[in-house]
Write an enzyme that holds these catalytic residues in place. Sequence first.
Site, PDB file in Angstrom:
ATOM      1  N   HIS A 211      30.200  40.824  48.579  1.00 49.68           N
ATOM      2  CA  HIS A 211      29.261  40.596  47.770  1.00 49.68           C
ATOM      3  C   HIS A 211      27.886  40.313  48.040  1.00 49.68           C
ATOM      4  CE1 HIS A 211      32.884  39.824  44.845  1.00 49.68           C
ATOM      5  NE2 HIS A 211      32.545  41.085  44.536  1.00 49.68           N
TER       6      HIS A 211
ATOM      7  N   LYS B   1      43.761  37.100  32.993  1.00 51.87           N
ATOM      8  CA  LYS B   1      44.238  35.724  32.770  1.00 51.87           C
ATOM      9  C   LYS B   1      44.112  34.817  34.154  1.00 51.87           C
ATOM     10  CE  LYS B   1      46.919  36.240  28.899  1.00 51.87           C
ATOM     11  NZ  LYS B   1      47.464  37.854  28.840  1.00 51.87           N
TER      12      LYS B   1
ATOM     13  N   ARG C  68      33.902  50.361  48.755  1.00 57.15           N
ATOM     14  CA  ARG C  68      34.577  50.192  49.882  1.00 57.15           C
ATOM     15  C   ARG C  68      35.316  51.368  50.496  1.00 57.15           C
ATOM     16  NH1 ARG C  68      36.882  45.040  47.059  1.00 57.15           N
ATOM     17  NH2 ARG C  68      36.626  46.880  45.278  1.00 57.15           N
TER      18      ARG C  68
ATOM     19  N   SER D 215      38.115  40.264  46.095  1.00 56.32           N
ATOM     20  CA  SER D 215      38.458  38.807  45.251  1.00 56.32           C
ATOM     21  C   SER D 215      39.800  38.713  44.965  1.00 56.32           C
ATOM     22  CB  SER D 215      37.189  38.863  44.217  1.00 56.32           C
ATOM     23  OG  SER D 215      36.241  38.809  44.345  1.00 56.32           O
TER      24      SER D 215
HETATM   25  P1  ADP Z   1      34.483  44.269  39.167  1.00 53.37           P
HETATM   26  O1  ADP Z   1      35.626  43.603  38.403  1.00 53.37           O
HETATM   27  O2  ADP Z   1      33.307  44.599  38.532  1.00 53.37           O
HETATM   28  O3  ADP Z   1      35.014  45.315  40.080  1.00 53.37           O
HETATM   29  P2  ADP Z   1      34.161  42.725  41.466  1.00 53.37           P
HETATM   30  O4  ADP Z   1      33.493  41.379  41.606  1.00 53.37           O
HETATM   31  O5  ADP Z   1      35.377  42.960  41.962  1.00 53.37           O
HETATM   32  O6  ADP Z   1      33.901  42.914  40.140  1.00 53.37           O
HETATM   33  O7  ADP Z   1      33.085  43.716  42.366  1.00 53.37           O
HETATM   34  C1  ADP Z   1      31.611  43.739  42.019  1.00 53.37           C
HETATM   35  C2  ADP Z   1      31.003  44.817  42.714  1.00 53.37           C
HETATM   36  O8  ADP Z   1      30.919  44.455  44.025  1.00 53.37           O
HETATM   37  C3  ADP Z   1      31.876  46.199  42.709  1.00 53.37           C
HETATM   38  O9  ADP Z   1      30.756  47.220  42.737  1.00 53.37           O
HETATM   39  C4  ADP Z   1      32.473  46.156  43.980  1.00 53.37           C
HETATM   40  O10 ADP Z   1      32.879  47.535  44.355  1.00 53.37           O
HETATM   41  C5  ADP Z   1      31.714  45.529  44.829  1.00 53.37           C
HETATM   42  N1  ADP Z   1      32.375  44.874  45.953  1.00 53.37           N
HETATM   43  C6  ADP Z   1      33.490  44.069  45.817  1.00 53.37           C
HETATM   44  N2  ADP Z   1      33.904  43.735  47.180  1.00 53.37           N
HETATM   45  C7  ADP Z   1      33.081  44.302  47.934  1.00 53.37           C
HETATM   46  C8  ADP Z   1      33.169  44.277  49.491  1.00 53.37           C
HETATM   47  N3  ADP Z   1      33.883  43.466  50.382  1.00 53.37           N
HETATM   48  N4  ADP Z   1      32.165  44.771  50.113  1.00 53.37           N
HETATM   49  C9  ADP Z   1      31.200  45.441  49.357  1.00 53.37           C
HETATM   50  N5  ADP Z   1      31.214  45.541  48.030  1.00 53.37           N
HETATM   51  C10 ADP Z   1      32.172  45.037  47.192  1.00 53.37           C
END
Ligand code: ADP
Length: 160
Positions: A18, A42, A93, A132
Amino acid sequence: MDKIAVFPGSFDPLTNGHLDIIKRAIDIFDKLIVTVAINTNKNALFSLEERVQIIQDVINYEKLSNVQVMSTDQLTVDFMKTHHANYIVRGIRNENDYLYERDIANINSALADNKIESVFLLAKSQNEKLSSSMLKEIIRFKGDISQFVPKVVLDRIDNK
Ligand code: ADP
């Protein structure tokens, strides 16, 4: 007119993946708003307020300018209207992300009468496998995630 983008997500917790997207988006847009969504899942690790605070701490620690973090319970397109944002940034990804993001982008575009544009940044290869949800599993089993998250995030997890 300033180019204002939002980077919506759950960020539970914020990872190096992120953070890399945030830094690269700042180079493209005049202003970036990281929007943290209510987590309907949850299995949340951090509350909405905690996630916002952690991202703010990371922004401060990294001395990033032109980036703001806010929580929202609105649809992304409605939030964007309020904040005069025209771009949505998302990270990709792999092919699963691509298919998912393509559908969301098309729906958001339709909801906003084609007035917004989604912009996709490819994850760096070292972040491709990073999610995450996977980190949450490792944290629950007290594993070491220090190579996957900014130090600020690691400290918060250790304190929890
Ligand atoms: P959501 O629940 O909306 O998917 P996330 O927090 O999982 O929220 O992800 C937010 C954004 O960050 C999404 O566009 C996701 O594809 C991107 N993202 C998540 N992990 C990575 C990563 N390791 N590298 C690049 N982008 C990521």
